[in-house]
Design a protein around this motif. Structure first.
Motif, PDB file in Angstrom:
ATOM      1  N   ASP A 289       1.021  -1.286   0.040  1.00  0.00           N
ATOM      2  CA  ASP A 289       0.034  -0.081   0.045  1.00  0.00           C
ATOM      3  C   ASP A 289       0.763   1.208  -0.006  1.00  0.00           C
ATOM      4  N   ILE A 290       0.428   2.292  -0.682  1.00  0.00           N
ATOM      5  CA  ILE A 290       1.196   3.409  -0.862  1.00  0.00           C
ATOM      6  C   ILE A 290       0.469   4.252   0.313  1.00  0.00           C
ATOM      7  N   VAL A 291       1.130   4.855   1.019  1.00  0.00           N
ATOM      8  CA  VAL A 291       0.602   5.424   2.353  1.00  0.00           C
ATOM      9  C   VAL A 291       1.213   7.153   2.359  1.00  0.00           C
ATOM     10  N   ALA A 292       0.219   7.850   2.057  1.00  0.00           N
ATOM     11  CA  ALA A 292       0.872   9.364   2.273  1.00  0.00           C
ATOM     12  C   ALA A 292      -0.087  10.412   3.205  1.00  0.00           C
ATOM     13  N   ARG A 293       0.377  11.156   3.921  1.00  0.00           N
ATOM     14  CA  ARG A 293      -0.560  12.151   4.497  1.00  0.00           C
ATOM     15  C   ARG A 293       0.026  13.338   4.132  1.00  0.00           C
ATOM     16  N   PHE A 294      -0.925  14.488   4.290  1.00  0.00           N
ATOM     17  CA  PHE A 294      -0.540  15.852   4.063  1.00  0.00           C
ATOM     18  C   PHE A 294      -1.433  16.829   5.299  1.00  0.00           C
ATOM     19  N   SER A 295      -0.827  17.828   5.694  1.00  0.00           N
ATOM     20  CA  SER A 295      -1.339  18.689   6.609  1.00  0.00           C
ATOM     21  C   SER A 295      -1.928  19.880   5.911  1.00  0.00           C
ATOM     22  N   VAL A 296      -2.793  20.290   6.232  1.00  0.00           N
ATOM     23  CA  VAL A 296      -3.571  21.597   5.630  1.00  0.00           C
ATOM     24  C   VAL A 296      -3.897  22.702   6.801  1.00  0.00           C
ATOM     25  N   LYS A 297      -3.318  23.833   6.495  1.00  0.00           N
ATOM     26  CA  LYS A 297      -3.410  24.993   7.566  1.00  0.00           C
ATOM     27  C   LYS A 297      -4.952  25.411   7.711  1.00  0.00           C
ATOM     28  N   PRO A 298      -5.295  26.054   8.755  1.00  0.00           N
ATOM     29  CA  PRO A 298      -6.594  26.691   9.196  1.00  0.00           C
ATOM     30  C   PRO A 298      -6.991  27.461   7.848  1.00  0.00           C
ATOM     31  N   THR A 299      -8.117  27.563   7.481  1.00  0.00           N
ATOM     32  CA  THR A 299      -8.611  28.591   6.393  1.00  0.00           C
ATOM     33  C   THR A 299      -8.194  30.002   6.783  1.00  0.00           C
ATOM     34  N   SER A 300      -7.843  30.749   5.946  1.00  0.00           N
ATOM     35  CA  SER A 300      -7.273  31.842   6.277  1.00  0.00           C
ATOM     36  C   SER A 300      -8.481  32.939   6.300  1.00  0.00           C
ATOM     37  N   SER A 301      -9.505  32.532   5.668  1.00  0.00           N
ATOM     38  CA  SER A 301     -10.601  33.601   5.685  1.00  0.00           C
ATOM     39  C   SER A 301     -11.551  33.532   7.010  1.00  0.00           C
ATOM     40  N   ILE A 302     -11.397  34.494   7.768  1.00  0.00           N
ATOM     41  CA  ILE A 302     -11.959  34.195   9.003  1.00  0.00           C
ATOM     42  C   ILE A 302     -12.606  35.584   9.530  1.00  0.00           C
ATOM     43  N   LEU A 303     -13.801  35.633  10.596  1.00  0.00           N
ATOM     44  CA  LEU A 303     -14.307  36.784  10.697  1.00  0.00           C
ATOM     45  C   LEU A 303     -13.440  37.762  11.733  1.00  0.00           C
ATOM     46  N   THR A 304     -12.397  37.237  12.262  1.00  0.00           N
ATOM     47  CA  THR A 304     -11.722  37.777  13.426  1.00  0.00           C
ATOM     48  C   THR A 304     -10.951  38.894  12.712  1.00  0.00           C
ATOM     49  N   HIS A 305     -10.782  40.136  13.218  1.00  0.00           N
ATOM     50  CA  HIS A 305     -10.180  41.315  12.647  1.00  0.00           C
ATOM     51  C   HIS A 305      -8.599  40.970  12.585  1.00  0.00           C
ATOM     52  N   ARG A 306      -8.105  41.179  11.591  1.00  0.00           N
ATOM     53  CA  ARG A 306      -6.532  41.079  11.829  1.00  0.00           C
ATOM     54  C   ARG A 306      -5.800  42.358  11.070  1.00  0.00           C
ATOM     55  N   ARG A 307      -4.733  42.512  11.519  1.00  0.00           N
ATOM     56  CA  ARG A 307      -3.815  43.566  11.077  1.00  0.00           C
ATOM     57  C   ARG A 307      -3.066  43.163   9.808  1.00  0.00           C
ATOM     58  N   THR A 308      -3.281  44.208   8.718  1.00  0.00           N
ATOM     59  CA  THR A 308      -2.720  44.053   7.440  1.00  0.00           C
ATOM     60  C   THR A 308      -2.396  45.319   6.831  1.00  0.00           C
ATOM     61  N   VAL A 309      -2.000  45.467   5.513  1.00  0.00           N
ATOM     62  CA  VAL A 309      -1.419  46.592   5.019  1.00  0.00           C
ATOM     63  C   VAL A 309      -2.454  46.654   3.791  1.00  0.00           C
ATOM     64  N   ASP A 310      -2.490  47.813   2.848  1.00  0.00           N
ATOM     65  CA  ASP A 310      -3.403  47.849   1.672  1.00  0.00           C
ATOM     66  C   ASP A 310      -2.200  48.027   0.634  1.00  0.00           C
ATOM     67  N   ILE A 311      -2.792  48.139  -0.613  1.00  0.00           N
ATOM     68  CA  ILE A 311      -1.756  48.302  -1.925  1.00  0.00           C
ATOM     69  C   ILE A 311      -0.907  49.600  -1.686  1.00  0.00           C
ATOM     70  N   ARG A 312      -1.374  50.558  -0.891  1.00  0.00           N
ATOM     71  CA  ARG A 312      -0.645  51.944  -0.977  1.00  0.00           C
ATOM     72  C   ARG A 312       0.344  51.617   0.237  1.00  0.00           C
ATOM     73  N   GLY A 313       0.462  51.012   1.052  1.00  0.00           N
ATOM     74  CA  GLY A 313       1.390  50.898   1.912  1.00  0.00           C
ATOM     75  C   GLY A 313       0.602  51.396   3.504  1.00  0.00           C
ATOM     76  N   ASN A 314      -0.635  51.440   3.423  1.00  0.00           N
ATOM     77  CA  ASN A 314      -1.299  51.945   4.725  1.00  0.00           C
ATOM     78  C   ASN A 314      -1.589  50.711   5.592  1.00  0.00           C
ATOM     79  N   GLU A 315      -1.343  50.745   6.758  1.00  0.00           N
ATOM     80  CA  GLU A 315      -1.602  49.893   7.834  1.00  0.00           C
ATOM     81  C   GLU A 315      -3.006  49.816   8.339  1.00  0.00           C
ATOM     82  N   VAL A 316      -3.890  48.754   7.899  1.00  0.00           N
ATOM     83  CA  VAL A 316      -5.228  48.778   8.035  1.00  0.00           C
ATOM     84  C   VAL A 316      -5.566  47.325   8.886  1.00  0.00           C
ATOM     85  N   GLU A 317      -6.776  47.169   9.008  1.00  0.00           N
ATOM     86  CA  GLU A 317      -7.297  45.815   9.434  1.00  0.00           C
ATOM     87  C   GLU A 317      -8.402  45.098   8.455  1.00  0.00           C
TER      88      GLU A 317
END
Length: 356
Positions: A289-317
């Protein structure tokens, strides 16, 4: 953009975006005279289809596949097989606020940094919507492999909660919404994922895929190793972050005498006493039998507000609206099966070409 196809003799090229009018693929290298109908493909697509339980995205896509070419009177002709799925349930307005903002954990920033333009509606080309075509191609790959090869996947870990392998039951996989082979674990996961979902969050998972009936001899010892191609195919699945074959990372804790899969003769054939190698030795299938496992990360689309930036370099949420999988690992099970089917079909055709 290059990099939209995979495989050598069995070759698949996919196209389309998450919120476009359709997605599709072209499958090349399929031998002639194989029986193939849309229903043969639809069976596998239905296992991946969204909206089948409260634990997956509620996007309502029937994922009805159409065969446009390569099949005549129910048989493959040996010419390219073109497949099409119309997209019917887009809600592009859910992504309006994300037009200029990069979602943490998504490909938004890297895609924009590379191409200078991106389709912000559901991730565009980088969306997991594309994996429906991989499942469709995998259905054709199974036809090439034949009924003697069985490829089955299961969810073996959700978050920190793992299954009890002593309770492994393949019959249970289709009896719960998680593709879980442990009925007790599946019951516990229902309450656990409900809590995660209601909190507007997400969780990762581990998927195991087992291919049985694979003949010995597929693969090659240097740059066409079967396990290397399997690892690459699984890592190419959206959200995948790790792959292991057989004992995998656990082999690092074993001594040589424990890790080696000893052999004896049984009914005139080589019989292995264990399968730490996961059915592949030196890049070539062993017949186990060929046996393989792979892990997947949590879905990145969540309702919790997270810090990021926009295409103009502004720090936003930013927070994500729309319909998303609280555990992307659930629908990754049939995708993992399909990718391994495609790799095995490709290697089977390559083996026949060289060795007859």
């Amino acid at each position: 953009m290059a990099g939209n196809s995979f495989g050598t003799l069995f070759r698949v090229a996919t196209w389309g975006e998450s919120h476009g009018p359709a997605i599709g693929c072209v499958v090349d290298g399929v031998p002639p005279r194989l029986p193939l109908a849309e229903a043969d493909i639809q069976t596998w697509l239905d296992r991946r289809r969204p909206g089948q339980s409260r634990f997956t995205t509620q996007r309502r896509e029937p994922d009805r596949v159409e065969i446009l070419s390569g099949v005549f009177e129910g048989l493959t002709t040996g010419t390219p097989i073109s497949l099409l799925i119309h997209i019917e349930d887009q809600r592009s307005k859910d992504y309006g606020e994300l037009k200029d903002r990069f979602r943490p954990g998504h490909a938004d920033y890297t895609y924009w940094a590379k191409y200078g333009i991106r389709d912000y509606r559901g991730g565009g080309r980088s969306s997991a919507r594309e994996t429906a075509m991989r499942v469709a191609a995998g259905a054709i790959a199974r036809k090439i492999l034949g009924a003697g090869v069985s490829i089955r996947g299961a969810l073996v870990q959700m978050g920190v909660h793992t299954i009890d392998r002593g309770r492994w039951d393949w019959a249970a996989v289709d009896d719960n919404p998680f593709f879980c082979p442990d009925r007790q674990a599946a019951q516990m996961w229902e309450g656990y994922l409900d809590e995660v979902r209601k909190a507007g969050s997400s969780i990762g998972a581990v998927i195991e895929v087992v291919a049985s009936g694979v003949p010995a001899g597929l693969g090659a010892p240097v740059y066409s190793k079967l396990d290397a191609d399997i690892a690459g195919a699984l890592m190419g699945i959206n959200a995948a972050k790790g792959v292991e074959i057989g004992a995998g990372f656990a082999a690092a804790a074993l001594r040589g005498e424990d890790n080696a899969d000893e052999m004896r003769m049984k009914d005139g054939k080589v019989a292995f006493l264990s399968n730490n190698a996961g059915g592949i030795l030196g890049g070539i299938s062993s017949g186990q039998d060929i046996v393989a496992r792979f892990s997947v990360k949590p879905t990145s689309s969540i309702l919790t507000h997270r810090r990021t930036v926009d295409i103009r370099g502004n720090e936003v949420e930013v927070s994500s609206k729309g319909r998303h999988d609280p555990c992307v690992g659930i629908r990754a099970v049939p995708v993992g099966e399909a990718m391994i089917a495609c790799v095995l079909a490709d290697h089977l055709l390559r083996h026949r070409a060289q060795c007859g």
